[in-house]
Design a protein around this motif. Structure first.
Motif, PDB file in Angstrom:
ATOM      1  N   TRP A   1       0.841  -1.284  -0.103  1.00  0.00           N
ATOM      2  CA  TRP A   1       0.122  -0.023   0.036  1.00  0.00           C
ATOM      3  C   TRP A   1       0.987   1.353  -0.084  1.00  0.00           C
ATOM      4  N   THR A   2       2.154   1.075   0.186  1.00  0.00           N
ATOM      5  CA  THR A   2       3.096   2.299   0.380  1.00  0.00           C
ATOM      6  C   THR A   2       3.336   2.752  -1.243  1.00  0.00           C
TER       7      THR A   2
ATOM      8  N   ARG B   1      -3.439  -5.298  20.037  1.00  0.00           N
ATOM      9  CA  ARG B   1      -4.100  -4.135  19.304  1.00  0.00           C
ATOM     10  C   ARG B   1      -3.978  -4.774  17.769  1.00  0.00           C
TER      11      ARG B   1
ATOM     12  N   ASP C   1      -1.599  -2.823  12.314  1.00  0.00           N
ATOM     13  CA  ASP C   1      -1.730  -1.487  11.610  1.00  0.00           C
ATOM     14  C   ASP C   1      -0.846  -1.508  10.478  1.00  0.00           C
ATOM     15  N   LEU C   2       0.088  -2.675  10.277  1.00  0.00           N
ATOM     16  CA  LEU C   2       1.062  -2.266   9.059  1.00  0.00           C
ATOM     17  C   LEU C   2       0.721  -2.757   7.742  1.00  0.00           C
TER      18      LEU C   2
ATOM     19  N   GLN D   1       9.002  -1.704  10.014  1.00  0.00           N
ATOM     20  CA  GLN D   1       8.204  -2.136  11.068  1.00  0.00           C
ATOM     21  C   GLN D   1       7.904  -3.609  10.854  1.00  0.00           C
TER      22      GLN D   1
ATOM     23  N   TRP E   1     -15.132   2.185  12.926  1.00  0.00           N
ATOM     24  CA  TRP E   1     -14.138   2.809  11.909  1.00  0.00           C
ATOM     25  C   TRP E   1     -14.387   4.279  12.041  1.00  0.00           C
TER      26      TRP E   1
ATOM     27  N   ARG F   1      -2.572   5.720   6.083  1.00  0.00           N
ATOM     28  CA  ARG F   1      -1.425   5.361   4.895  1.00  0.00           C
ATOM     29  C   ARG F   1      -0.171   6.212   5.239  1.00  0.00           C
ATOM     30  N   ASP F   2       0.315   6.099   6.429  1.00  0.00           N
ATOM     31  CA  ASP F   2       1.508   6.847   6.871  1.00  0.00           C
ATOM     32  C   ASP F   2       2.918   6.109   6.511  1.00  0.00           C
ATOM     33  N   VAL F   3       3.418   6.172   5.524  1.00  0.00           N
ATOM     34  CA  VAL F   3       4.338   5.746   5.134  1.00  0.00           C
ATOM     35  C   VAL F   3       5.505   5.865   5.905  1.00  0.00           C
ATOM     36  N   ALA F   4       5.936   6.827   6.722  1.00  0.00           N
ATOM     37  CA  ALA F   4       6.959   6.686   7.454  1.00  0.00           C
ATOM     38  C   ALA F   4       6.929   6.088   8.591  1.00  0.00           C
ATOM     39  N   THR F   5       5.779   5.717   9.112  1.00  0.00           N
ATOM     40  CA  THR F   5       5.668   5.017  10.326  1.00  0.00           C
ATOM     41  C   THR F   5       5.249   3.326   9.737  1.00  0.00           C
ATOM     42  N   GLY F   6       5.034   3.508   8.668  1.00  0.00           N
ATOM     43  CA  GLY F   6       4.493   2.257   8.193  1.00  0.00           C
ATOM     44  C   GLY F   6       3.015   1.712   8.291  1.00  0.00           C
ATOM     45  N   ARG F   7       2.443   2.642   9.002  1.00  0.00           N
ATOM     46  CA  ARG F   7       0.977   2.344   9.423  1.00  0.00           C
ATOM     47  C   ARG F   7       0.019   2.574   8.364  1.00  0.00           C
ATOM     48  N   PHE F   8      -0.913   1.659   8.180  1.00  0.00           N
ATOM     49  CA  PHE F   8      -2.032   1.790   7.327  1.00  0.00           C
ATOM     50  C   PHE F   8      -3.285   2.798   7.747  1.00  0.00           C
ATOM     51  N   VAL F   9      -3.310   2.104   9.023  1.00  0.00           N
ATOM     52  CA  VAL F   9      -4.551   2.864   9.666  1.00  0.00           C
ATOM     53  C   VAL F   9      -3.800   3.436  11.086  1.00  0.00           C
TER      54      VAL F   9
ATOM     55  N   ARG G   1      -4.620   3.023  14.673  1.00  0.00           N
ATOM     56  CA  ARG G   1      -5.658   2.170  15.517  1.00  0.00           C
ATOM     57  C   ARG G   1      -6.409   2.733  16.350  1.00  0.00           C
ATOM     58  N   ASP G   2      -5.944   4.068  16.776  1.00  0.00           N
ATOM     59  CA  ASP G   2      -6.693   4.522  17.810  1.00  0.00           C
ATOM     60  C   ASP G   2      -8.068   5.105  17.257  1.00  0.00           C
TER      61      ASP G   2
ATOM     62  N   LEU H   1      -9.850   2.891  15.452  1.00  0.00           N
ATOM     63  CA  LEU H   1     -10.616   1.651  15.370  1.00  0.00           C
ATOM     64  C   LEU H   1     -11.369   1.397  16.620  1.00  0.00           C
TER      65      LEU H   1
ATOM     66  N   PRO I   1     -14.544  -0.542   6.462  1.00  0.00           N
ATOM     67  CA  PRO I   1     -14.359   0.543   6.859  1.00  0.00           C
ATOM     68  C   PRO I   1     -15.805   1.442   6.809  1.00  0.00           C
TER      69      PRO I   1
END
Lengths: 439, 383
Positions: A21-22, A64, A67-68, A297, B179, B186-194, B196-197, B199, B218
């Motif tokens: 997705w990136t 949790r 989320d990756l 990650q 949701w 989709r935060d590429v820097a931290t690798g997080r798609f969602v 989670r706070d 959800l 969603p």
């Protein structure tokens, strides 16, 4: 002897790290337009069917939501029914769980999809027994592990009774005589089994395919036996050529026991791919995709699943931790657990030391590389070779990008398979059963 | 004063002999595609699609062995989804029961319908008290329905079914909210798609089931798709007031309409009140209905008022009821496609001529057409 035909399906990129997705080209995982794009691409390529996987609870790690990777998906049969409106020939299949559904209702939904798509419905039968997913359902996840295939088999048998319960000519709909259904043509179903107790009349006439195509996934002995007895397609785990041939021979051999011919069960492993104009470019593309699939990650998260510990403090580009795995309990929920984590950790350590790999490089190394890497000619040749060698009847293609990840395959590889005369130039039948040559 | 207009689609129409007029193939996608595109051409607010987890019957419970009426029906949620790509503005409101289905599946099914239709999904939530349908599942036993009971909805097991229906709607709404709108980052820097706070667990535990959540789907475009319910008596009115956005009621006169509105308004100030009417339209409506009655061997009976007459006469009735507080109408066409076309081509023009119906779709979502605001997720922190 004529060459075997290749069968191909398209998997919508799912909620695991195969899906990148990136990438800036990555589109929505939920907008209907994404599903339309991939389905139309598959139909343009004359593929056998489009496939949606299932996950009825969001995956968790360390208590949790994970989320990756991509998170979130639609209800599969609802999307497939909508796709039936924008496609004409493409088969439409989904995984639907037998633990968290009731036969009468699911058989009815599948029959509805079959009617509304003109005979293109397919059902991948899975049965889970996990309490984690069960927390979303009335039924809970109390199913005994040993009962899984028994429940699946009973579910399929009962579904087929329901699909068969209207005589093929039941609907007369003749205004001149006033007969809508022929007398006695809507049969009473009565079923008493270990898992289900159902009686009454079904609400739909027999669908265009009679029975939607039944798919099974799983490599265990019980899974193979279930497939031999009940399934039209088996999604096998992809192994090498030799492993594939053994699996193929074993599964096909089991069919005779159920009075079935070898062509009545198609074996279709999942396959990822990376293409390039030259072999070198393809290998380079494959490596870039792998690095994106295993981000920093994600590499740590993989390690945590084996180590059973919080390793978020580690540098993913650095060496493996000295600390030993905590084997007391896993950190991950909602995915297949890793067996014998101590042995896996030891193996990974040895491999990292031998090749001098960082955590991220190691995870890239040990988690599956693409099935097919090469030029379009090379990939077409490999696919054909696998099928002609009886290692498979075809493949379920798993693109790494939504929604455009299949475009290049359809534009560049499919025509070469057609040139080799091992893949259809156009659809010759209307139903998914026709495409799969099951009849 | 303007009115909302919906049509209730079922088989070949609401007269059991309607299929004998035109002999439509009710098991073809084409039949339904023709109906819903016609309804959209008429700028109607929405269509509903009838459903049940059992065969149609003239008996209160169980099959009746009749061969001269339409028998058999598609799953309504899937049928609605099949129609979504063929339309772009009209609301799609399938029936799904709350009694035997998994609330989680219904919630994600309706959420998905909202995604594939771009915010046009609704849900008609319906209980099933029939013992014959319970036997299709083999999980619960219901006593037979007493056809002579003065108010079947007051029977104890039916009371429980409504309580369960309220829980099912509550779970669906929590899952739709689970949701937050901006959960996908989709935060590429931290690798997080969602994030989670954003959800949330639904954490519903009730008398009949518990559901953990979050949804796997969603948040739908409308936030929460529109929930509707048909109600004929006090208990279902209470269910509708507590759980639904739109209620369909069945008055048989303007006095009754006034009384129903008064009763419901005491329970809820913002529930949209629609009245159901079974309609035969056109200059020869009465003759057409009489002919169908003769073919069926019985005079048509219905929970809703039966209207026969011209679209002008129907418009008079609707506007009279509108003055009684009814905000919209769910018309049940006696025979398809004739009575639907009378609505979409005749009635809408007649109402428009009196300034009581839209000239064009004014919104892209069903909530928008009904004037219902898009709810914020209950879990979103107000900043």
């Amino acid at each position: 002897m004529s060459r075997k035909r290749v069968h191909l399906a398209a998997h919508f990129p799912g909620v695991n790290n195969t899906t990148v997705w990136t990438d800036p080209r990555s589109g929505s995982q939920i907008d209907f337009a994404s599903f339309v794009h991939l389905a139309k691409t598959a139909e343009r390529g004359k593929l056998d069917f489009f496939f949606l996987a299932e996950g009825l609870r969001l995956r968790e790690i360390k208590g949790r939501v994970h989320d990756l990777d991509v998170v979130g998906r639609p209800e599969s049969l609802t999307v497939l029914s909508a796709l039936a409106a924008v496609t004409d020939r493409l088969g439409l299949a989904a995984t639907v769980n037998t633990t968290f559904n009731e036969p009468y209702e699911l058989a009815r939904r599948l029959s509805t999809l079959d009617h509304l798509s003109g005979g293109r419905a397919g059902w991948n039968v899975v049965t889970t027994s996990d309490a984690f997913t069960g927390a979303n359902f009335r039924r809970g996840g109390y199913l005994d592990r040993a009962d899984r295939y028994e429940r699946a088999a009973e579910f399929v048998r009962l579904s087929r009774k329901l699909w068969d319960s209207w005589r093929p000519d039941a609907v007369a709909a003749d205004p001149t005589t006033g007969t809508f259904v022929r007398p006695g043509a809507v049969g009473h179903v009565e079923h008493r089994g270990a898992h289900f107790s159902v009686e009454g009349r079904f609400t739909l006439p027999r669908g265009p395919q009679g029975h939607p195509v039944v798919i099974q996934a799983g490599e265990s002995d019980e899974g193979r036996e279930f497939a031999a007895a009940h399934a039209d397609v088996i999604f096998s785990p992809h192994g090498g050529l030799e492993e594939g041939k053994r699996f193929y021979a074993d599964v096909k051999r089991r069919l005779a026991r159920y009075g079935r011919a070898p062509h009545q069960l198609k074996i279709m492993p999942a396959a990822t791919f990376a293409l390039g104009d030259t072999a070198e470019e393809a290998a380079e593309n494959a490596a870039v995709i792998r690095r994106r699939q295993v981000g920093p990650q994600t590499a740590i998260a993989f390690l945590e699943q084996v180590w059973g510990r919080d390793l978020s403090g580690l540098d993913p580009e650095g060496p493996l931790p000295d600390i030993e795995p905590d084997l007391s309990e896993g950190v991950s929920q909602g995915r297949v657990p890793i067996k014998d984590r101590a042995a896996v950790a030891a193996k990974w350590r040895a491999l990292a030391e031998e090749k001098g790999l960082s955590i991220r490089e190691l995870v890239i190394e040990v988690t599956g590389r693409q099935t097919f890497v090469g030029t379009p000619e090379g990939v077409a040749r490999q696919i054909d070779a696998y099928v002609q060698a009886d290692a498979a009847d075809g493949f379920v293609l798993v693109p790494h990008l939504t929604p455009g990840g299949l475009d290049e395959f359809v534009d560049r590889v499919v025509p070469l398979l057609q040139e080799r005369r091992v893949f259809r130039a156009d659809y010759t039948g209307a139903t998914l059963r026709d495409h799969l040559e099951l009849t | 004063m303007t009115v909302h207009l919906a049509v209730a689609l079922d088989g070949a129409g609401w007269h059991p002999a309607a299929w004998r007029e035109t002999g439509p193939d009710v098991f073809s996608a084409r039949h339904w595609a023709g109906l819903v595109t016609e309804a959209e051409r008429g700028l109607l607010d929405f269509v509903t699609i009838e459903d049940a987890l059992g065969l149609q019957s003239t008996l209160p419970d169980g099959p009746d062995e009749r061969t001269d009426q339409v028998r058999g029906r598609f799953d309504a949620v899937l049928l609605a989804a099949r129609l979504a790509p063929l339309t772009s503005r009209i609301g799609l409101v399938p029936t799904a029961t709350t009694t035997h289905t998994e609330p989680f599946h219904v919630a994600i099914g309706i959420a998905t319908l909202d995604h594939v239709s771009g915010g046009r999904a609704g849900w008609r939530a319906q209980i099933s008290a029939r013992a014959a349908e319970a036997r299709h599942f083999g999980r619960r036993r219901f006593p037979p329905i007493d056809p002579h009971a003065p108010d079947p909805s007051a029977e104890p097991h039916v009371r429980d079914l409504f309580a369960e229906a309220a829980d099912a709607v509550e779970v669906a709404r929590r899952l739709w909210d689970s949701w937050e709108d901006d959960a996908e980052i989709r935060d590429v820097a931290t690798g997080r798609f969602v994030d989670r706070d954003k959800l949330h667990y639904a954490d519903f535990a009730g008398r009949f089931f518990s559901v953990k959540g979050p949804s796997i789907t969603p948040r739908p475009p409308q936030g929460q798709p529109v929930v509707t319910a048909l109600a004929h008596a006090r208990l279902p009115y209470e269910f509708a007031a507590g759980s639904a956005d739109v209620v369909y009621v069945t008055p048989h006169s303007d006095e009754q309409a006034r009384a129903v509105v008064e009763e419901i308004r005491a329970l809820s100030g913002d529930l949209k009140i629609f009245a159901d009417l079974l309609v035969f339209l056109g200059p020869d409506a009465a003759r057409r209905k009489a002919r169908l009655d003769e073919l069926d061997g019985a005079e048509l009976a219905s929970d809703a008022a039966i209207f026969t007459g011209t679209v002008r006469e129907l418009a008079d009735v609707l506007l009279e009821w509108r003055r009684a507080g009814i905000q919209g109408f769910r018309l049940r066409p006696g025979a398809l496609p004739h009575d639907l076309e009378q609505i979409t081509r005749g009635l809408t023009a007649e109402l428009r001529g009196r300034g009581a119906f839209r000239h064009a779709y004014e919104a892209a979502t069903l909530r928008g057409l009904l004037g219902l605001p898009r709810p914020a997720s209950r879990y979103a922190e107000v900043s």
